[in-house]
Design a protein around this motif. Structure first.
Motif, short mmCIF file in Angstrom:
data_model
loop_
_atom_site.label_atom_id
_atom_site.label_comp_id
_atom_site.label_asym_id
_atom_site.label_seq_id
_atom_site.Cartn_x
_atom_site.Cartn_y
_atom_site.Cartn_z
N VAL A 109 0.82 -1.21 0.00
CA VAL A 109 0.00 0.00 0.00
C VAL A 109 0.86 1.26 0.00
O VAL A 109 2.06 1.23 0.26
N ASN A 110 0.15 2.38 -0.32
CA ASN A 110 0.65 3.74 -0.15
C ASN A 110 1.44 4.26 -1.36
O ASN A 110 2.15 3.52 -2.02
N ARG A 111 1.26 5.54 -1.60
CA ARG A 111 1.84 6.32 -2.69
C ARG A 111 1.08 6.14 -4.00
O ARG A 111 0.94 7.07 -4.76
N GLY A 112 0.64 4.93 -4.31
CA GLY A 112 -0.13 4.70 -5.52
C GLY A 112 -1.60 5.07 -5.33
O GLY A 112 -2.04 5.39 -4.23
N PRO A 113 -2.40 4.98 -6.42
CA PRO A 113 -3.76 5.52 -6.38
C PRO A 113 -4.81 4.62 -5.75
O PRO A 113 -5.92 5.08 -5.48
N ASP A 114 -4.53 3.34 -5.52
CA ASP A 114 -5.60 2.44 -5.09
C ASP A 114 -5.09 1.39 -4.12
O ASP A 114 -5.05 0.19 -4.41
N SER A 115 -4.73 1.85 -2.92
CA SER A 115 -4.32 0.91 -1.88
C SER A 115 -5.47 0.01 -1.47
O SER A 115 -5.27 -1.18 -1.18
N LEU A 116 -6.67 0.54 -1.44
CA LEU A 116 -7.84 -0.24 -1.06
C LEU A 116 -8.04 -1.39 -2.03
O LEU A 116 -8.19 -2.55 -1.63
N GLY A 117 -8.04 -1.09 -3.33
CA GLY A 117 -8.22 -2.14 -4.32
C GLY A 117 -7.10 -3.16 -4.29
O GLY A 117 -7.33 -4.36 -4.49
N SER A 118 -5.88 -2.70 -4.03
CA SER A 118 -4.74 -3.61 -3.99
C SER A 118 -4.89 -4.62 -2.86
O SER A 118 -4.68 -5.83 -3.05
N LEU A 119 -5.25 -4.14 -1.67
CA LEU A 119 -5.41 -5.06 -0.55
C LEU A 119 -6.57 -6.03 -0.79
O LEU A 119 -6.45 -7.23 -0.50
N ARG A 120 -7.66 -5.52 -1.32
CA ARG A 120 -8.79 -6.41 -1.60
C ARG A 120 -8.42 -7.49 -2.60
O ARG A 120 -8.77 -8.66 -2.43
#
Length: 278
Positions: A46-57
């Motif tokens: 996560v972090n710095r990029g635009p979609d940490s939420l989507g990445s974790l999901r």
């Protein structure tokens, strides 16, 4: 089961919230063709990029096919969520922290390991101290994992931040010991000849500085063990028999890189989300 006979294992570099390139990588013909393939993520999900939420999901949805180790940005995210650390100017964690499933995702994140050893390969986010064997690395990582997985983790996570001590000593105790471990596993790049970590150097390895990349330190206990790591975007891709460096600056508009451990086949996805490095 040996590495040669196991399902394909793809080691993947730092995502840092770049969900779209991760989707493209998982859909790449070389990757998607094996429904049993496993994915080892080298931290900084996560972090710095635009979609940490989507990445974790997305990563969590892979279930047991995914192995993740925590990076410094992941631990920072947990500290921000705990209310003990402020967001930085370049942080992009707001959507994740405000999501309806934030608590579930953060609990999943804090239960991920800080080191993984399987099929003779050791994966950490940043580096391994020259004195540490794979078994010792796992043991020290478990000391950190115990803090993050405890019910009172929010009260104690702030103790993991700081530059001191900047050198590992097996006689360290308490939070000094945990800070030395977390710095080694999630922040280390360059060291002096005695193994003292230099936290100021963030560029590519520089022989004129008098410092050494951690994997160049002499007499490493893991010298013959392939080590997978990320964290060092200015170092970029390394694919040698014993060093696999996978942070190729996806969040800075470069590539997201994955290497299949069985044959070292490389797949790279260009990231359109370009940010200027701090």
């Amino acid at each position: 089961m040996s590495l040669a006979t196991s399902p394909a294992i793809w080691a993947i570099g730092d995502i840092q919230g770049c969900c779209s390139p991760l989707n493209s990588l998982l859909s790449h013909p070389d990757v998607a063709g094996d429904s049993r393939a496993r994915f080892w993520f080298a931290g900084d999900l996560v972090n710095r990029g635009p979609d940490s939420l989507g990445s974790l999901r997305l990563i969590r949805s892979l279930g047991e096919r995914a192995v993740c180790v925590l990076g410094n940005h992941d631990i920072h995210c947990l500290a921000v969520a705990a209310g003990v650390r402020k967001s930085g100017k370049q942080d992009t964690l707001q959507e994740l922290l405000a999501a309806p499933d934030a608590q579930e995702l953060l609990d999943w994140l804090r239960h991920q390991p800080l080191a993984h050893y399987e099929h003779g390969h050791l994966m950490v986010h940043a580096g391994v101290h020259p004195d540490w064997s794979p078994e010792q690395t796992l043991g020290y990582a478990q000391e950190l994992e115990a803090l993050l997985r405890a019910d009172n983790w929010k009260d104690n996570i702030i103790e993991l931040f700081g530059n001191h001590p900047d050198r590992w000593d097996a006689e360290l105790s308490g939070y000094d010991r945990l800070r030395a471990i977390v710095s080694t596993l999630t922040r280390m790049r360059m060291c002096d000849a005695d193994g003292r970590m230099d936290f100021k150097h963030k560029g590519a390895p520089d022989t004129e500085s008098g410092l050494l990349a951690w994997y160049e330190l002499p007499d490493r206990a893991c010298a013959q063990v392939p080590i997978i790591f990320g964290h060092w975007s200015t170092l970029g891709l390394l694919n040698t028999p014993t060093v696999i460096s996978l942070d190729t600056g996806c969040v800075w508009g470069r590539q997201l890189s994955a290497i299949r451990l069985q044959d070292r086949h490389l797949v790279q996805i260009h990231c359109p989300e370009s940010k200027k490095p701090a």
